[in-house]
Design a protein around this motif. Structure first.
Motif, PDB file in Angstrom:
ATOM      1  N   GLY A 169      19.952 -17.591   4.338  1.00 15.09           N
ATOM      2  CA  GLY A 169      19.203 -18.413   5.277  1.00 15.09           C
ATOM      3  C   GLY A 169      20.094 -19.372   6.041  1.00 15.09           C
ATOM      4  O   GLY A 169      21.300 -19.506   5.774  1.00 15.09           O
ATOM      5  N   ARG A 185      18.104 -12.790  -1.749  1.00 19.91           N
ATOM      6  CA  ARG A 185      18.133 -13.773  -0.666  1.00 19.91           C
ATOM      7  C   ARG A 185      18.565 -15.126  -1.193  1.00 19.91           C
ATOM      8  O   ARG A 185      18.051 -15.589  -2.229  1.00 19.91           O
ATOM      9  N   GLY A 187      18.432 -18.959  -0.029  1.00 20.87           N
ATOM     10  CA  GLY A 187      17.633 -19.717   0.918  1.00 20.87           C
ATOM     11  C   GLY A 187      18.444 -20.600   1.860  1.00 20.87           C
ATOM     12  O   GLY A 187      19.639 -20.832   1.679  1.00 20.87           O
ATOM     13  N   SER A 190      21.003 -23.671   1.074  1.00 25.83           N
ATOM     14  CA  SER A 190      21.340 -23.531  -0.336  1.00 25.83           C
ATOM     15  C   SER A 190      22.821 -23.234  -0.498  1.00 25.83           C
ATOM     16  O   SER A 190      23.479 -22.746   0.424  1.00 25.83           O
ATOM     17  N   ARG A 200      18.947 -13.003  -8.586  1.00 23.44           N
ATOM     18  CA  ARG A 200      17.530 -13.162  -8.266  1.00 23.44           C
ATOM     19  C   ARG A 200      17.409 -13.976  -6.991  1.00 23.44           C
ATOM     20  O   ARG A 200      18.254 -14.826  -6.707  1.00 23.44           O
ATOM     21  N   PRO A 201      16.344 -13.787  -6.210  1.00 22.74           N
ATOM     22  CA  PRO A 201      16.188 -14.557  -4.965  1.00 22.74           C
ATOM     23  C   PRO A 201      16.162 -16.059  -5.251  1.00 22.74           C
ATOM     24  O   PRO A 201      15.614 -16.503  -6.264  1.00 22.74           O
ATOM     25  N   ALA A 202      16.763 -16.825  -4.354  1.00 27.54           N
ATOM     26  CA  ALA A 202      16.811 -18.283  -4.496  1.00 27.54           C
ATOM     27  C   ALA A 202      16.175 -18.929  -3.283  1.00 27.54           C
ATOM     28  O   ALA A 202      16.353 -18.467  -2.149  1.00 27.54           O
ATOM     29  N   GLY A 203      15.461 -20.015  -3.502  1.00 26.69           N
ATOM     30  CA  GLY A 203      14.753 -20.687  -2.426  1.00 26.69           C
ATOM     31  C   GLY A 203      15.654 -21.580  -1.586  1.00 26.69           C
ATOM     32  O   GLY A 203      16.880 -21.579  -1.710  1.00 26.69           O
ATOM     33  N   ASP A 204      15.029 -22.373  -0.724  1.00 29.42           N
ATOM     34  CA  ASP A 204      15.755 -23.264   0.179  1.00 29.42           C
ATOM     35  C   ASP A 204      16.189 -24.529  -0.563  1.00 29.42           C
ATOM     36  O   ASP A 204      15.521 -25.003  -1.474  1.00 29.42           O
ATOM     37  N   CYS A 206      18.886 -25.358  -2.586  1.00 35.29           N
ATOM     38  CA  CYS A 206      19.249 -25.266  -4.006  1.00 35.29           C
ATOM     39  C   CYS A 206      20.762 -25.197  -4.181  1.00 35.29           C
ATOM     40  O   CYS A 206      21.458 -24.587  -3.371  1.00 35.29           O
ATOM     41  N   VAL A 215      19.581 -22.418 -10.896  1.00 33.26           N
ATOM     42  CA  VAL A 215      19.460 -23.628 -10.088  1.00 33.26           C
ATOM     43  C   VAL A 215      19.886 -24.832 -10.905  1.00 33.26           C
ATOM     44  O   VAL A 215      19.368 -25.084 -11.997  1.00 33.26           O
ATOM     45  N   THR A 218      18.281 -29.444  -6.671  1.00 31.98           N
ATOM     46  CA  THR A 218      17.539 -29.120  -5.450  1.00 31.98           C
ATOM     47  C   THR A 218      17.461 -30.357  -4.565  1.00 31.98           C
ATOM     48  O   THR A 218      17.661 -31.488  -5.028  1.00 31.98           O
TER      49      THR A 218
END
Length: 227
Positions: A169, A185, A187, A190, A200-204, A206, A215, A218
């Motif tokens: 991202g 992905r 984020g 991040s 594994r996918p990681a969010g915004d 992080c 993580v 955050t």
């Protein structure tokens, strides 16, 4: 034809970009650039830049003080992706032209798309149907494999690896030797620390570390737009 270039940033990344430009000139590339201005709010490595460029340049603390801006190209020379994206957005808002610097010793698949303002070092591999957003930085020995997508202002440190169909991202960061496995992905804003592996996918917003990466911290992310 050699074009006038404004570097936004005057530190270590600026010195490395100057070296890339020197290589482009030595290779006789027709899209070479001549550094005329450096914009930096802090210290500038003036002596080092002049030793590489072999010519002086004007220094500024603000983009608005650069003369003849519409006749020059701009490149963002800071390694912090958040700052990169802020400066990039400022350049876009002023309708200024962004340079694209690709070292001749990088491999770029013909089907790959490279956004304006990208900086690509020697030894980089960019595979088929990769989408590199504007203002990205791919340091030496980075590999971005087929169908991966990097949004604006992503920074990949030396030796980082993106497997096929991965996504980074806006303003994401990979440390030295970090890897993202297929179809995962990372984020926006991040950070994946050096040597870590994202399984594994990681969010915004992080900070991730380890193998498998988990993580560790955050922070809130505010999206003004996806420019």
């Amino acid at each position: 034809m050699t074009r006038q270039l404004v570097m936004c940033g005057g530190g270590s990344l600026a010195v490395e970009v100057a070296a890339l430009l020197h290589d482009l000139g030595a290779c006789g590339r027709g899209d070479g650039y001549f550094i005329t201005d450096v914009v930096a709010p802090g210290p500038v490595r003036t002596a080092d830049l002049i030793s590489i460029c072999s010519s002086p340049f004007a220094t500024h603390t603000d983009i608005s003080s650069v003369s003849d801006r519409d006749q020059k190209a701009f490149i963002v020379c800071t390694g912090d992706p958040t700052i990169r994206h802020k400066v990039y957005r400022e350049l876009v808002s002023m309708d200024l032209t962004l340079a694209r610097i690709v070292h001749p010793m990088a491999y770029i698949a013909p089907s790959a798309v490279i956004g304006a303002g990208a900086i690509i070092y020697p030894g980089v591999f960019v595979g088929p149907f990769v989408q590199l957003g504007a203002n990205v930085v791919l340091h030496a020995q980075v590999a971005v494999h087929h169908d991966a997508r990097l949004d604006a202002s992503v920074v990949l440190s030396p030796g980082a690896l993106l497997c096929g169909h991965t996504v980074c991202g806006t303003a994401a960061f990979l440390g030295t030797g970090a890897s993202i496995l297929p179809k995962m992905r990372l984020g926006a804003y991040s950070k994946l620390s050096a040597g870590s592996v994202l399984r594994r996918p990681a969010g915004d917003g992080c900070l991730l570390h380890g193998n498998p990466a988990t993580v560790r911290r955050t922070w809130p992310v505010a999206f003004e737009d996806e420019t």
